[in-house]
Design an enzyme around this catalytic site. Structure first.
Site, mmCIF file in Angstrom:
data_model
loop_
_atom_site.group_PDB
_atom_site.id
_atom_site.type_symbol
_atom_site.label_atom_id
_atom_site.label_comp_id
_atom_site.label_asym_id
_atom_site.label_seq_id
_atom_site.Cartn_x
_atom_site.Cartn_y
_atom_site.Cartn_z
ATOM 1 N N ARG A 82 40.163 61.905 58.055
ATOM 2 C CA ARG A 82 40.154 61.612 59.491
ATOM 3 C C ARG A 82 40.930 60.326 59.791
ATOM 4 N NH1 ARG A 82 35.178 59.745 62.783
ATOM 5 N NH2 ARG A 82 35.791 60.167 64.939
ATOM 6 N N HIS A 86 44.001 60.069 62.366
ATOM 7 C CA HIS A 86 43.975 59.157 63.506
ATOM 8 C C HIS A 86 45.079 58.100 63.416
ATOM 9 C CE1 HIS A 86 39.658 59.978 65.149
ATOM 10 N NE2 HIS A 86 40.237 61.080 64.708
ATOM 11 N N ASN A 113 37.644 56.185 67.497
ATOM 12 C CA ASN A 113 37.615 55.538 66.178
ATOM 13 C C ASN A 113 36.342 54.754 65.894
ATOM 14 O OD1 ASN A 113 40.161 56.484 65.408
ATOM 15 N ND2 ASN A 113 41.208 54.774 66.390
ATOM 16 N N HIS A 219 37.569 70.162 59.010
ATOM 17 C CA HIS A 219 36.170 70.118 59.456
ATOM 18 C C HIS A 219 35.239 70.860 58.496
ATOM 19 C CE1 HIS A 219 37.323 69.304 63.956
ATOM 20 N NE2 HIS A 219 37.588 68.289 63.150
#
Length: 354
Positions: A82, A86, A113, A219
């Protein structure tokens, strides 16, 4: 005074004019070649084993550190993926997500975040690398390599049956010094996104619908919090309290045992219940059963093309998924990278001016 006959003077001027034009054409050609080189240089300079000479042990130091510590905290694998995601979606893959701000205005401080983890883990790796090869390995490359190695540690894509790597990570990224809260909020897809929003935000990074479906496959590991999906249970719209796209039995279970109120911001939820530690196709099967945790998961079934992709994945082998997922991760890892003379090598990942 010029004593040459006029006819010769004209001839000389014509010859001079022709030579000048030829020279200008040559200069223009060189300028065009130089500009073309500038535009393609970032891709050319991102390469496998970039640190082979400058820091030959770099990639092994990273993989060894993960192998040593990830089994004590296997839940860290998902946050590291992740983090890479990001980071790349804001100013490209330049390590700017790691920067601290004294004014609370960095990417770290943006709502998407606030639940990111793994900053200390990455910083510890950076400290080891600085001791081995000072001012050489970028924070951006550390993020990219830790994301891959953490997934490998969970049994995800790495080696094919033929012995070749599924997921290659070319290196040579350099770090940025700018980290902005607003840019992070505007560019990172929120879990409440519909397909139109997802498609737009991915396209902004040069990623397509296929990349969207495959990268959502991350995910399959990790957890989230009730705050990321509570509105689906209690406040979906002005006319409907519960998201009709969410399986009613699954929703009832979440309400009874997990997210017991709209204000629950702390309870942890598995994104792929029963399989959150295994990198597999289970996530996609849940999405088809309308049991994807986020609105953005459900959105993948609202488009005929993305729905077909999911069905193809579910009906295929995990090896096929691994290969496709790795390819999209490699593609994302090239988004707007800084290479060559662009960017810097920060010596402390959390400090912009280091």
């Amino acid at each position: 005074s010029d004593t040459k006959p006029k006819s010769i003077q004209k001839q000389d001027r014509g010859s001079y004019s022709t030579k000048t034009m030829k020279l200008l054409h040559v200069m223009a050609a060189f300028a065009a070649m130089f500009l073309m080189g500038m535009f393609v240089s970032s891709d050319a300079q991102l390469q496998m084993n970039f640190y082979a000479k400058s820091c030959p042990k770099a990639e092994k130091i990273i993989s060894d550190h993960i192998e040593k510590h990830i089994h004590n905290g296997p839940s860290l694998a998902a946050p590291l993926i992740r983090m890479h995601f990001h980071d790349c979606f804001v100013r490209g893959c330049d390590g700017s997500v790691l920067i601290n701000s004294t004014s609370g205005n960095a990417e770290k401080d943006a709502p998407p975040n606030l639940t990111l983890r793994g900053f200390g883990f990455v910083e510890r790796i950076k400290t080891i690398l600085e001791a081995e090869c000072p001012k050489t390995v970028s924070c951006a490359d550390i993020i990219a390599l830790t994301a891959r190695d953490a997934v490998v540690a969970t049994g995800g894509p790495w080696w094919s049956c033929s012995g070749g790597p599924w997921w290659s990570v070319p290196t040579g990224r350099r770090d940025g010094r700018i980290s902005n809260l607003t840019e992070a909020s505007n560019n990172i897809p929120p879990p409440t996104s519909n397909l139109t929003t997802l498609q737009r935000l991915f396209a902004n990074q040069g990623l397509n619908l296929k990349d969207l479906v495959l990268l959502s496959g991350a995910h399959t590991i990790g957890v989230s919090h009730c705050s990321s999906m509570n509105t689906r249970l209690y406040n979906f719209s002005t006319t409907v309290k519960q998201d009709p796209a969410l399986d009613s039995e699954y929703a009832a279970n979440l309400k009874a045992n997990k997210c017991k109120s709209l204000n629950d911001n702390t309870t942890i939820l598995e994104m792929d219940p029963g399989s959150r530690k295994s990198f597999d196709l289970s996530y996609y099967r849940l999405v088809l059963k309308r049991r994807g945790l986020f609105q953005s998961d459900s959105a993948l079934t609202t488009n005929s093309a993305t729905l077909k992709m999911i069905n193809d994945l579910v009906n295929g082998s995990e090896e096929k998924f691994y290969k496709a997922f790795a390819k999209s991760m490699e593609k994302m890892g090239r988004v707007k990278v800084k290479t060559g003379s662009a960017g810097v090598i920060r010596t402390v990942c959390s400090v912009a001016g280091s």
